[in-house]
Design a protein around this motif. Structure first.
Motif, PDB file in Angstrom:
ATOM      1  N   UNK A 186      -0.993  11.323   6.679  1.00 16.60           N
ATOM      2  CA  UNK A 186       0.049  11.067   7.454  1.00 16.60           C
ATOM      3  C   UNK A 186      -0.948  10.802   9.127  1.00 16.60           C
ATOM      4  N   UNK A 187      -1.962  11.545   9.295  1.00 18.91           N
ATOM      5  CA  UNK A 187      -2.564  10.986  10.344  1.00 18.91           C
ATOM      6  C   UNK A 187      -3.233   9.680  10.264  1.00 18.91           C
ATOM      7  N   UNK A 188      -3.716   9.356   9.045  1.00 15.93           N
ATOM      8  CA  UNK A 188      -4.340   7.946   9.005  1.00 15.93           C
ATOM      9  C   UNK A 188      -3.389   6.825   9.222  1.00 15.93           C
ATOM     10  N   UNK A 189      -2.103   7.032   8.673  1.00 19.48           N
ATOM     11  CA  UNK A 189      -1.088   6.143   8.908  1.00 19.48           C
ATOM     12  C   UNK A 189      -0.887   6.011  10.378  1.00 19.48           C
ATOM     13  N   UNK A 190      -0.453   7.153  11.208  1.00 17.05           N
ATOM     14  CA  UNK A 190      -0.372   7.111  12.583  1.00 17.05           C
ATOM     15  C   UNK A 190      -1.548   6.447  13.169  1.00 17.05           C
ATOM     16  N   UNK A 191      -2.673   6.463  12.883  1.00 16.08           N
ATOM     17  CA  UNK A 191      -3.759   5.809  13.588  1.00 16.08           C
ATOM     18  C   UNK A 191      -3.876   4.118  13.028  1.00 16.08           C
ATOM     19  N   UNK A 192      -2.942   3.770  12.028  1.00 16.43           N
ATOM     20  CA  UNK A 192      -3.224   2.483  11.938  1.00 16.43           C
ATOM     21  C   UNK A 192      -3.322   1.964  10.291  1.00 16.43           C
ATOM     22  N   UNK A 193      -3.549   2.955   9.690  1.00 18.04           N
ATOM     23  CA  UNK A 193      -3.635   2.587   8.115  1.00 18.04           C
ATOM     24  C   UNK A 193      -2.246   1.884   7.603  1.00 18.04           C
ATOM     25  N   UNK A 194      -2.376   0.721   7.243  1.00 17.10           N
ATOM     26  CA  UNK A 194      -1.098   0.014   7.108  1.00 17.10           C
ATOM     27  C   UNK A 194      -0.425   0.586   5.742  1.00 17.10           C
TER      28      UNK A 194
ATOM     29  N   UNK B  46      -1.350  -0.816  -3.886  1.00 11.96           N
ATOM     30  CA  UNK B  46      -2.667  -0.203  -3.997  1.00 11.96           C
ATOM     31  C   UNK B  46      -2.203   1.148  -3.338  1.00 11.96           C
ATOM     32  N   UNK B  47      -3.243   1.912  -3.863  1.00  7.88           N
ATOM     33  CA  UNK B  47      -2.888   3.633  -3.522  1.00  7.88           C
ATOM     34  C   UNK B  47      -4.139   4.199  -2.643  1.00  7.88           C
ATOM     35  N   UNK B  48      -3.581   5.045  -1.787  1.00  9.93           N
ATOM     36  CA  UNK B  48      -4.647   6.055  -1.074  1.00  9.93           C
ATOM     37  C   UNK B  48      -4.259   7.376  -1.415  1.00  9.93           C
TER      38      UNK B  48
ATOM     39  N   UNK C 208       0.889  -1.245   0.170  1.00  8.45           N
ATOM     40  CA  UNK C 208      -0.032   0.009  -0.074  1.00  8.45           C
ATOM     41  C   UNK C 208       0.758   1.236  -0.004  1.00  8.45           C
TER      42      UNK C 208
ATOM     43  N   UNK D 133       6.630  -6.281   9.346  1.00 13.08           N
ATOM     44  CA  UNK D 133       5.466  -7.056   9.811  1.00 13.08           C
ATOM     45  C   UNK D 133       4.481  -8.001   8.589  1.00 13.08           C
TER      46      UNK D 133
ATOM     47  N   UNK E  61       5.828   8.723  15.976  1.00 11.84           N
ATOM     48  CA  UNK E  61       5.003   7.889  16.339  1.00 11.84           C
ATOM     49  C   UNK E  61       5.397   6.281  16.338  1.00 11.84           C
TER      50      UNK E  61
END
Lengths: 282, 333, 275
Positions: free
Chosen positions: B70-78, B60-62, B27, B253, B96
């Motif tokens: 950046x916030x999404x990645x910090x919140x767990x977007x892998x 895959x792209x987002x 991703x 991971x 983080x």
């Protein structure tokens, strides 16, 4: 809901003067035209601006199909759960009197007053990596936010009052006479529920279910926060529309929107049918 | 009856679901305007990877505003890799704990395989006669830029304007005045760079769009708007270095560290650089840059480091709560 | 309704409470928990900053304006649908529910395209100096769409059930048509109309999808509260976002309480249908 045509005014002298009537009808129709019909038409006109070929290829595109699949799965997960909840909530609140009943009704309604953005946010606060349950989820490699479960939960939250709200006034006005009669005649509780209560509310139930499904399919704000926007994976149809819009693919955005609009129009058609059957007492 | 129908639909859906792709998926969480760039990169790299290792790769792209991503990645977007608008956003992810704090040194050129700059997009014929940054602050000029609080591109825009005036006059006050004047002329603040471009190009709002160079060039070449816009290059602008990085914790991971590294390194190869140039990003490679010289206007460029002392200082002074941007917005009503 | 003659109290209440607890109350509690991380002083500062106040003002103001427009036109539409016959009446009646069923994002891009300066309606308004898209007026228009069905649907059943005898009696006693309308009919529909107004208001307050495409998103000018919350989130300022969200939620919540009061005070409940 939608009105069955009522017989004309009882006598002439109860009518408004013709001019007034026409003015009122004109005013109402103009208002509805500007705010309902034109936006509806705009979706279809903009979608077909580049011709039928472009229209269909927009719909057949891989990411669109993935979005359709995801949206359908979410709806299929959300609607049955909210259906059961709606029935249970309506039953408990309309057939019985108990202290704090009004408080319960207000709580049932509560998600209705929460902005969808906030609805999404609270699940991030709960299940995000830095959320309350975050570390536990990370340890067990469970993905909720930015994956399907998060989208389902957020949609569940937002649509939860819909069926309950539809059934509560209906059950309240219908009363429990038939149920009591059935019970007196020896029917079991479940038998009474399935053969007496459920048929009584079937039209309201159908309409509420369709509305819940339409809302689940169309939810934008809440899913926008929990989605992660991974193309082909976590984009629901409404989010996909936004993505297309942001990529200068306006015609495609409106083409995909027609899918959603057709779901909405189907809901309206069912509602009209339901209203007619309900009024006829079928 | 409804239950049977429901089960049938479910079965169809499951059957219609794509067979689980063999091979790997990674991703790429990116910022707003890079959609077309990475579409091209992903196709090219996947082909190369398959030829080299025999493994099927799907990237895959987002996309979204750099800060939001950046916030999404910090919140767990892998995200296996992040390709964002500015180093500060990746620094936040590093803070983080998802990648080391010295991530920027791991790839050449400060982990920025291509650069860009900030230019102006105006309507055909340039009716308001926009030539340079001062013109944006003049009364009667309507300026479109995204919100610096959410958009990486907007922060480059802001610093470009401030930096220009600062370097010309040496005065922080004059720089502040110009930037304030510019924002007074802004009618709509979109959350992302692409949204701002759409507001200007499609919705017809504003006289001038402050944009990423690649966004501006792309807008002039959209089929729907051929000939409707011109690019005006200011005399001086900022050197934007959008960085890339692989996210160690996620990649290890998912066992994708090797392919993630290779993916980013591809951006530095001649093929990757040519794709960047084709999508209007300035390539680092001197040979490819020479090939593509005609696409990119010549202008003087300054960096964030030399003018503002680095991103951390700039963020703190300008974009943090209570910083210069907030003062501009609470000042003028 | 006796408590124990009808079975299923325990089960239905249990399911309801379990669902509510799990899917509604626990997630909502994070709002309180997170904003309690802010000191009292910081909380107040975030919630009373000029930008937040401006967002509240726009959200509440535009929602109230939209609900007011829907109040007037909703009564008009309900009246026209119930009292008159005209071609396509049934179709129009069905269409009123469209905002319930149409996804907000679709409504958003459609309204934005119509009211833009080069849009179908926008191009007629532009020469008049009326700008809709990207102004607070655009926000109001989007919210009118969103709240349109509420007043209509609460007033319609009441109008339908009004007893014509009272009207006849008044007419027989010499009351002119307007007097009959204002003295007899209007008070009858005042309560459901008001209920519809509050419902439309509450709905408009939290709306995001249909507004975000047409609003200007300028801090202090055309930034709605849900967008402000989103922006706080994107700046990693979770505590600030939740503080604003909490205050906003409480305000909307009390509105709903008001609706429930009105509904119970004027039985029967709106939207009632016989089987």
């Amino acid at each position: 809901m939608g009105g069955e045509s009522r017989p004309g005014p009882v006598s002439r002298h109860l009518d408004e003067p013709r001019a007034v009537r026409i003015a009122l009808i004109g005013g109402a129709v103009t208002f509805l035209l500007a705010f309902l019909l034109i936006p509806l038409a705009a979706v279809f006109v903009n979608a077909l601006r580049d011709g039928l070929g472009a229209f269909f290829s927009a719909l057949a595109e891989t990411n669109t199909l993935a979005a359709v699949r995801l949206t359908a799965i979410v709806a299929l997960a959300v609607v049955p759960v909210n259906l059961l909840y709606g029935l249970a909530a309506a039953w408990s609140v309309s057939k019985f009197r108990f202290p704090a009943r009004n408080v319960l009704i207000t709580f049932i309604d509560l998600p209705f007053s929460v902005s969808p953005v906030v609805a999404g946010m609270i699940f991030v606060l709960l299940f995000g990596s830095h959320g309350l349950a975050g570390p536990w989820l990370a340890d067990h490699d469970v993905k909720i936010i930015f994956a399907l479960p998060g989208i389902v939960l957020a949609t569940l939250f937002v649509t939860s009052p819909i069926i309950a709200r539809e059934l509560i006034p209906l059950m309240q006005s219908q009363g429990s006479d038939e149920e009591e009669a059935a019970l007196t005649l020896g029917a079991s509780g479940w038998r009474t529920f399935f053969h007496v209560s459920l048929p009584k509310v079937r039209w309201g139930l159908l309409y509420g279910t369709m509305l819940c499904a339409a809302r689940a399919v169309g939810e934008f704000g809440a899913v926008n926060v929990v989605s992660g926007h991974i193309r082909g994976r976590t984009l629901t149809l409404p989010l996909h529309v936004e993505v297309l819009y942001n990529e200068y693919q306006f015609t495609s955005a409106f083409a995909v929107s027609t899918l959603l609009t057709l779901v909405a129009v189907a809901t309206l058609a069912v509602q009209a049918y339901v209203a007619r059957r309900a009024d006829r007492g079928a | 009856m409804t239950r049977v129908a429901g089960l049938l639909v479910l079965a169809t859906l499951l059957a219609a679901a794509p067979a689980r792709a063999e091979g790997t998926t990674i991703l790429n969480v990116s910022y707003d305007p890079t959609r077309e760039l990475y579409q091209a990169v992903n196709t090219a790299f996947a082909a190369q990877w398959k030829a080299k290792t025999g493994q099927s790769l799907t990237v895959q792209q987002s996309h979204g505003g750099s800060g939001k991503q950046a916030r999404s990645v910090i919140d767990g977007l892998e995200a296996d890799v992040v390709t964002l608008a500015l180093a500060y956003d990746i620094d936040a992810i590093a803070k983080s704990g998802l990648l080391p704090l010295d991530w920027q040194k791991r790839l050449p050129s400060n982990s920025a395989p291509y650069t860009s700059t900030i230019v102006f997009l105006v309507r055909k014929g340039n009716p308001k006669g926009i030539k340079d940054w001062e013109d944006l602050g003049k009364p009667g000029v309507s300026v479109i830029t995204p919100n610096p609080k959410t958009s990486g591109g907007a922060r480059w825009n802001y610093l470009a304007a401030w930096g220009y005036e600062l370097r010309k006059t040496g005065s922080q006050d004059k720089a502040r005045a110009l930037v304030a004047a510019i924002f007074r002329n802004v009618p709509v603040l979109d959350t992302g760079a692409r949204g701002a471009t759409i507001t200007f190009a499609e919705r017809g709002i504003g006289d001038v769009l402050i944009a990423w160079e690649n966004e501006a060039i792309l807008a002039t070449r959209q089929a729907s708007s051929k000939g409707a816009f011109e690019i005006v290059t200011p005399s001086e602008s900022i050197l934007a270095e959008p960085p890339v990085a692989w996210v160690d914790k996620v990649a290890s991971k998912r066992n994708t560290t090797a392919v993630a590294k290779a993916y980013l390194e591809f951006l530095y190869t001649k093929d990757g650089q040519r794709i960047a140039a084709k999508n209007f990003y300035r390539p680092r490679d001197p040979a490819v840059a020479a090939e593509a010289a005609a696409t990119f206007p010549k202008l003087k460029l300054f960096t964030v480091d030399e003018t503002f002392g680095g991103w951390a200082k700039a963020q703190e002074a300008h974009f943090a709560d209570g910083g210069e941007f907030d003062k501009i917005y609470t000042g003028s009503r | 309704m006796a408590r124990r003659t009808i079975p299923g109290f325990g089960l239905s209440l249990g399911v309801t409470l379990a669902y509510l607890g799990l899917f509604v109350l626990i997630p909502l509690s994070t709002l309180v928990l997170k904003s309690s991380q802010l000191s009292g002083e910081a909380f107040v500062r975030v919630v009373t900053s000029p930008r937040t106040i401006a967002a509240f003002r726009l959200s509440f103001g535009a929602s109230a304006a939209a609900a007011a427009i829907n109040l007037v036109f909703g009564v008009l539409v309900a009246w026209v649908l119930e009292r008159y016959r005209f071609p396509f009446r049934r179709l129009v009646d069905g269409l009123v529910d469209l905002p319930f069923a149409l996804p907000t994002a679709v409504a958003g891009i459609s309204l934005a395209s119509i009211y833009a300066k080069n849009g179908w309606i926008g191009r007629w308004l532009a020469p008049l100096g009326i700008e809709v898209a990207f102004t607070p007026l655009g926000v109001v228009f989007a919210l009118v769409f969103v709240g349109l069905p509420f007043v209509v649907r609460t007033v319609q059943p009441v109008l339908r059930d009004l007893d014509p005898e009272v009207e006849e009696a008044a007419a027989t006693l010499g009351a002119g048509r307007f007097t009959v309308f204002s003295r007899i009919l209007l008070p009858g529909i005042a309560a459901p109309a008001l209920t519809g107004f509050v419902l439309a208001f509450a709905r408009a307050l939290g709306e995001y999808g249909s507004v975000i495409f047409i609003a200007g998103n300028m801090p202090l000018k055309s930034e709605i509260t849900p967008l402000l919350i989103m922006i706080q989130l994107e700046q990693y300022d979770y505590a600030g976002a939740t503080a604003i969200a909490l205050v906003f939620l409480l305000a909307s919540f009390f509105l709903l309480l008001l609706v429930n009061r009105l509904t119970h005070a004027y039985a029967p409940a709106p939207g009632v249908r016989e089987a």
